[in-house]
Design an enzyme around this catalytic site. Structure first.
Site: not given
Ligand code: GLC
Ligand code: CA
Length: 544
Positions: A100, A202, A267, A329-330
């Protein structure tokens, strides 16, 4: 552009949140050695690729999404040797490993930022996005952070503001500075040299901001949806999915192509058109894939799902590929979204692994873990505390509407391996409490029950892994009306049909020729061959 017949197009991904998967040294925090000890489990389940949330050095203010050194491992997760053996152990089992990569921002404790913040003429000043206020005490622009209000943070020391697209302690790097870009590309090469197979990127859409620092215009959107991150009546035009960011992903792709068969999944948030651009508009020369979060926001209704699949196919036809993701995880555990209706979970899982695309699962989904209720006041998730000003009732409404993105502790509790005190995750108190249902919902008990969700996952993945049709075949939506969702997958002479009854009444389906049920979400159903089949409520089948 190395794009032909690559493993990533046919793979299935299992996401591990390292803090919560398996603790090997009993400090209550999951770690890399713990993951190694569970690789056989993942292999046996049938997943082919693992993606692990960040385990690099970090003050852990956002549990690893705030990196302070991209080339070392956070001590609570292990050492570089552990990481190297993890990569080797994954490969020994014929699986792939995806790390990641948080490129958009660092931790505010990263030495780069400490330098950058120290004075206006520090050589690293321009590594981050610094700007004068509009007026004393007024942020440079009206840009909102992804979490809630103004994303500009004032720094008294140098009397300027720095931009942070997520939380205040996560300053954005300045990719208009060629040194930053080159440094980051070398970090990517460092990990590729270690043998990792790819990266999950990310919030990659947030990489660049408007060069002229123009304000974001008005948007009718109050709360973000699956296809826009506009919110609070403010567009994200100047801070998300800029052409410069798309351009950057192509350069990054070129770095990946210096190596053999590596993979990037972004993402990304935005319309399908935007996401398609990330993967290359005219030819697939950008990210190999992006997460399509529509599935989280799409109501579980036949018509809506049919439309979703149709649009995924429209925007990501061969040689592009869609992805199917319901949880991470979000976001809220799907078992909770579906109010514990396991039949719906099975149907969703069937769709996810039989449609044309990359299925991405989140640890614990295979046993039907639920969202834990962690009181707001005790939440460890920093995002939760950004909303302390909201009264409970409003908090809960927004939490539902955003699918659990306000207090993310609830979906991050330890994997439930068995019914022991800390669910087999650890022998010490775990960093987040284990789920209250661990006595019944755990890997050990469910693996003994042939009809369990866990064994359904195994059967389905096993089938998928041995099916060229599911891995490569084209998808055609079948002309079923009402509550039956149906599609065909076809590869050369072979084909399969998938029928799903998205409703709570039995329904008959007529087939053009007698077909055999080769798999059903109702595990007790016997293999039958018919021209007409009656599906049970919420039943889905694969026919050949
Ligand atoms: C993404 C991740 C999240 C994180 C954010 C900042 O959305 O999935 O868990 O807090 O980015 O890095
Ligand atoms: Ca540990």
């Amino acid at each position: 552009m190395k794009n032909e017949n690559c493993w990533w197009k046919e793979t299935s991904i299992y996401q591990i949140y390292p803090r919560s998967f398996q603790d090997s040294n009993h400090d209550g925090i999951g770690d890399l050695r713990g993951i190694i000890s569970r690789l056989d489990y993942i292999k046996d389940l049938g997943f082919e690729t693992i993606w692990i949330s960040p385990f690099f050095s970090s003050p852990q203010a956002d549990f690893g999404y705030d990196i302070s050194d991209y080339k070392s491992i956070a001590p609570e997760y292990g050492s570089m040797e552990d990481c190297e053996s993890l990569i080797a152990e994954v490969h020994r089992r014929g699986m792939k490993i995806v790390l990641d990569m948080v490129m958009n921002h660092t931790s505010d404790q990263h030495p780069w930022f400490l330098e950058s913040a120290s004075s206006r003429d520090n050589p690293k000043r321009d590594w981050y996005v610094w700007r004068d206020g509009r007026a004393p005490g007024k942020a440079p622009t009206n840009w909102l952070s992804q979490v809630r209000g103004n994303g500009w943070q004032y720094s008294k020391k140098t009397d300027q503001w720095y931009w942070a697209a997520f939380l205040p302690f996560q300053p954005d790097l300045n990719y208009r500075n060629p040194e930053v870009k080159e440094t980051m590309f070398n970090i990517i090469r460092f990990w590729l040299d270690k043998g990792v197979d790819g990266f999950r990127l990310d919030i990659i859409g947030a990489l660049f901001e408007d060069e002229e620092f123009r304000d974001n215009p008005f948007s009718p959107q109050l709360i973000p949806t699956g296809e826009t991150s506009d919110k609070m009546f403010r567009s994200t035009k100047m801070v998300e999915n800029l052409p410069e960011t798309i351009e950057f992903t192509k350069e990054l792709r070129a770095v990946m192509d210096e190596y053999d068969k590596r993979f990037l999944i972004g993402e990304t948030f935005g319309s399908l058109k935007d996401l398609r651009e990330f993967t290359g508009d005219k030819k697939p020369d950008g990210l190999h894939a992006t997460f399509l979060f529509n599935s989280i926001y799409t109501p579980f209704k036949a018509g809506k799902l049919r439309n979703m699949i149709r649009r995924y196919e429209e925007y990501f036809p061969e040689p592009w590929i869609p992805s199917y993701v319901y949880a991470n995880h979000d976001s809220m555990r799907r078992m909770t979204t579906f109010r514990n209706n396991e039949k719906k979970i099975r149907l969703q899982t069937l769709l996810q692994h039989t449609a044309r695309g990359i299925p991405v699962s989140y640890y614990g989904e295979e046993i039907g873990m639920k969202q834990s209720t962690i009181p707001r006041s005790q939440a460890l998730d920093p995002v939760c505390h950004e909303y302390n000003f909201l009264p409970d009732i409003l908090f809960n409404i927004v939490e539902r509407l955003t699918h659990g993105s306000l207090n993310r502790d609830g979906c991050r509790t330890p994997q439930q391996w068995d019914s022991s005190k800390y669910a087999g995750f650890s022998e010490s108190e775990s960093w987040l409490p284990v789920g209250k249902d661990k006595d019944t919902i755990n890997v050990m008990s469910l693996s003994k029950d042939p009809d369990s969700l866990l064994n359904f996952y195994k059967t389905l993945l096993k089938f998928r892994n041995s099916s060229k049709v599911l891995k490569k075949g084209k998808l055609t939506i079948l002309d079923e009306k009402g509550k039956i969702l149906a599609f065909e997958r076809q590869e050369k002479e072979e084909s399969l049909r998938i029928y799903m009854n998205i409703g709570n009444r039995k329904r008959k389906i007529k087939l053009p020729a007698p077909m055999k049920i080769v798999l059903s979400t109702d595990t007790e159903r016997l293999i039958e061959q018919h021209k007409e089949i009656e599906l049970n409520p919420w039943e889905g089948v694969i026919l050949s």
